[in-house]
Structures are given as C-alpha cells and as structure tokens.
Write a protein that holds these residues in place. Structure first.
Motif, PDB file in Angstrom:
ATOM      1  N   HIS A   1      30.952 -13.524  75.955  1.00 35.09           N
ATOM      2  CA  HIS A   1      30.886 -14.868  75.376  1.00 35.09           C
ATOM      3  C   HIS A   1      29.459 -15.217  74.948  1.00 35.09           C
ATOM      4  CE1 HIS A   1      32.376 -18.744  74.265  1.00 35.09           C
ATOM      5  NE2 HIS A   1      31.234 -19.224  74.734  1.00 35.09           N
TER       6      HIS A   1
ATOM      7  N   ARG B   1      28.186 -16.166  71.251  1.00 41.61           N
ATOM      8  CA  ARG B   1      27.566 -17.475  71.013  1.00 41.61           C
ATOM      9  C   ARG B   1      26.174 -17.332  70.401  1.00 41.61           C
ATOM     10  NH1 ARG B   1      26.180 -20.140  76.364  1.00 41.61           N
ATOM     11  NH2 ARG B   1      24.379 -18.800  75.998  1.00 41.61           N
TER      12      ARG B   1
ATOM     13  N   THR C   1      30.939 -19.034  67.926  1.00 34.16           N
ATOM     14  CA  THR C   1      31.587 -20.023  68.787  1.00 34.16           C
ATOM     15  C   THR C   1      31.310 -21.426  68.234  1.00 34.16           C
ATOM     16  OG1 THR C   1      29.756 -20.374  70.322  1.00 34.16           O
ATOM     17  CG2 THR C   1      31.207 -18.502  70.769  1.00 34.16           C
TER      18      THR C   1
ATOM     19  N   ASP D   1      32.681 -23.370  73.654  1.00 41.93           N
ATOM     20  CA  ASP D   1      31.596 -23.258  74.643  1.00 41.93           C
ATOM     21  C   ASP D   1      31.838 -24.196  75.830  1.00 41.93           C
ATOM     22  OD1 ASP D   1      30.242 -21.351  73.130  1.00 41.93           O
ATOM     23  OD2 ASP D   1      29.112 -22.864  72.019  1.00 41.93           O
TER      24      ASP D   1
END
Ligand code: GLA
Length: 378
Positions: A295, A299, A305, A310
């Motif tokens: 992730h 990001r 994202t 988030d």
C-alpha cells in the motif's frame, strides 16, 4: 433454475441452452505488475456474472442485462467490429468479436445477463461479464477451449473492443479461480499455480472494503502509469520491468519514472515473498507487513491511491488488522484487510467511523472468500 434462466425463458418462451458464470476478483497482492510481465496473486470472488444463452433464431444476436433496463442491444456476432457497440454491451459484443477473431465457430446468440459483482468498485465486473460470455460461447459451440485461451479472448475484448489498456490479471483470475486458492500468475507466459489460502483454518478473514469512491481507469491515469513503466523499461534497456532489479533503479534519471519502476520492482518481490510464505505453510498473518508495504508503495511511488482508500487502510490497521492495502487499478475502488476473526467487528467499526467522521458515504464491508472460476451452472 437460476433467476436469469427464468427471465430468459419468460422472454423467449423457451429455456436457454445453458447457463454459464464467471466471477469477479480481488487481488491479494501484485498491483500494476501484470502489464510489466510481472507476478500477480488474485483470487476469484463468490460474486459473479451469469449468462443464460441459446442460439438465436434470427440473423442477429441480442443481449439483455438485468442491470440495464431497456431494450435488448442487437448486433451481428458474425460481422461486429470495434467501435460498433457502445456502453455495457461492448463487453459482450467485444467478446463475440474476439472469439470469432480467435478462429472459433460462432453463430448468432440470445443472451440474458445478470451480475452481482459491484460495478465500478475495482472488483472486475467487466472481466466477469467477458469471461461469462466467453465460456457461454464456447459451450454453445461445443468447443473445448482452455481457461487461459478464454481469458486471452476476454482480455482482447477489453483492450481492443472496449478500449481499456489493462493487463490480463482480471480475466485470468476469473477463469482460473478455485475454492480456497489464490491464483499465482506469471504474466510473462501466463503460467498459473494455485496457492492454498485457508484463512478460516487460521482464525482469519480477508475483509473487502468497498470504499464507494468513484473509480474509473479506462481513461487517463491508468494509461499514464503504463506509459511511465514503458519509459522506465526503455531507460534500462530491458523488455519489461519484470527484468529489472532494485540495483537497476539508480540508473533511471527521471525521478518520477524511477519511483514508478521502484513500485513495480518491489511489488514483484513482495508477490514472490507472499507466495513463498503461503506455499511453505506459514501463518498467513506473516503476510501482513507485505500488504502494508504494497500500500505504501502504491501511495508514494506509484501514486494511485486516493484519500478514501488511504483512510480505509489506516483505519483498518488502527482497528487491529494484520495488514491492509488497496486492491485493483486504483483511484478508488476497494481496500482489503487481513484480520483475526474476532477483530473483524473492531476493524469494520474503525473504518465505518473514519468515514462517518469525514461525512463520507458509508463503505460496504464483506468477507472475500476464494471461490471457483468460470464454468457452467445449468
Ligand atoms: C486493473 C487492470 C488489471 C491490473 C490492475 C492493477 O484491474 O484491469 O489488468 O493492471 O488494474 O493491478
């Protein structure tokens, strides 16, 4: 009889020849690696597209969808070409076109579609329709066509008929899914290995959080990331980013392109590590930090994202998830969170509260269960 078969029968006055289905998917890890000849690790969902089908009596094919009230969309499967059928029916007509282009026998067809794969949530509702139509066409023609070949036909419909420049993960997951298994796919040669993912045995669940943030990748950003990856591969003189390693990254002069490449290179390594852990019988909680790292990489390095995802990822972790990440193409869609079964209410409450605090639409949370790939229902 399934509901869609009954709808078909009431419209046509006779039962369909058969009913076929193909599922949506969630990707456990391996994002934006599929068009870089890399590795992905999705699984098929219980949510699926279902198609009741029969040969058409007339000279044209007709398709209806339970989700799209209105007249049937008509086209000729024998002659349809890209650009001719817009909107939702393009996924259907496109699959007919790609099926014909692949050289398989195809007559005109009557199709009735139904699907419970949420649309626009990054769960591959379009691949589900393409694959369901693909298995239906193969079934009607009596052609024995393997799942990888059907996935390629379905992907061609997506890329060349619908015009979305995606990789092949979604269609391969929809075709190859298996109950209790992840689909480990090497997109360079479409080699598939099924990896056990028995979460209940470990007291775990994989939650899927549909953020309901608007999501679309047929246009700009998805294609832009793809172009950045191609630029990175060209700068390194490799065929695809699959062929690059961490040591190569400093040779990429452009800072943004270097970050894009770093995401793909590190993400490929994370997929292999997750497969190594799960295939080796490790406690699935061990993959939590890899989900988190994926992730962060999406990001900060790949920049795909949005605040809705988030916030959901952070809230899920605060609620006690062992790991969480966005899944799918990005810019909205779904988040997955690996959680102990007894933590599921706390994780769900944390995400729901975080959204309520911001005045955002309540997210939809459900358990993602690895389920069978496309096949015949009736
Ligand atoms: C979308 C595409 C896939 C893949 C993912 C990102 O789902 O359809 O081919 O690129 O995004 O991993």
């Amino acid at each position: 009889m399934s509901a869609v078969a009954e709808t078909f029968a009431s419209r046509h006055g006779s039962a369909p020849t058969g009913v076929w289905f193909a599922p949506g998917r969630v990707n456990l890890i391996g994002e934006h690696t599929d068009y870089n000849d890399g590795f992905v690790l999705p699984f098929a969902l219980p949510q699926r597209a279902v198609v009741a089908a029969a040969p058409a009596s007339g000279a044209r094919s007709r398709v209806r969808s339970v989700q799209e009230p209105g007249a049937a969309v008509e086209f000729s499967a024998a002659t349809v070409v890209p650009g001719e059928v817009p909107g939702w029916a393009a996924y259907v007509a496109g699959t007919c076109w790609a099926f014909r282009e692949a050289g398989y026998p195809l007559g005109e067809v009557e199709l009735e579609l139904d699907s419970d794969v949420p649309v626009g949530a990054g769960l591959s509702s379009s691949a589900a329709v393409e694959c369901a139509v693909g298995v239906a066409l193969a079934g009607l023609a009596g052609s024995r066509i393997g799942p990888t070949e059907l996935a390629r036909i379905a992907r061609r419909a997506e890329n060349e008929f619908v015009g979305a420049p995606t990789g092949g993960m979604d269609q391969m997951a929809s075709m190859h899914g298996r109950e209790g298994r992840l689909v480990f796919l090497d997109t360079r040669d479409d080699r598939v290995e099924l990896v056990p993912f028995d979460l209940p045995a470990h007291g775990l669940e994989l939650l899927v959080v549909d953020t309901r943030a608007p999501h679309a990748h047929a246009g700009g950003e998805y294609g832009a990331r793809r172009a950045d990856c191609e630029a990175a591969a060209a700068a390194l003189g490799v065929a695809a980013l699959r062929d690059a390693g961490p040591q190569d990254l400093e040779r990429i002069g452009d800072e943004r392109i270097r970050r894009r490449a770093r995401h793909v290179v590190t993400e490929n390594a994370r997929v292999l590590e997750v497969v190594r852990l799960l295939s080796g019988g490790a406690d699935p909680r061990a993959i939590g930090p890899l989900l988190d790292a994926s992730h962060t990489s999406m990001r900060d390095d790949f920049e795909i994202t949005v605040p809705h995802v988030d916030v959901a990822v952070e809230a899920a972790r605060d609620g006690g998830a062992a790991g969480a990440r966005m899944t799918g193409g990005g810019f909205g869609g779904c988040v997955i969170a690996l959680a102990d079964t007894d933590r599921v209410p706390a994780v769900t409450a944390a995400v729901t509260a975080a959204y309520a605090e911001r005045g955002w639409t309540e997210p939809v949370v459900f358990a993602g269960t690895p389920s069978p790939g496309a096949g015949r229902l009736l």
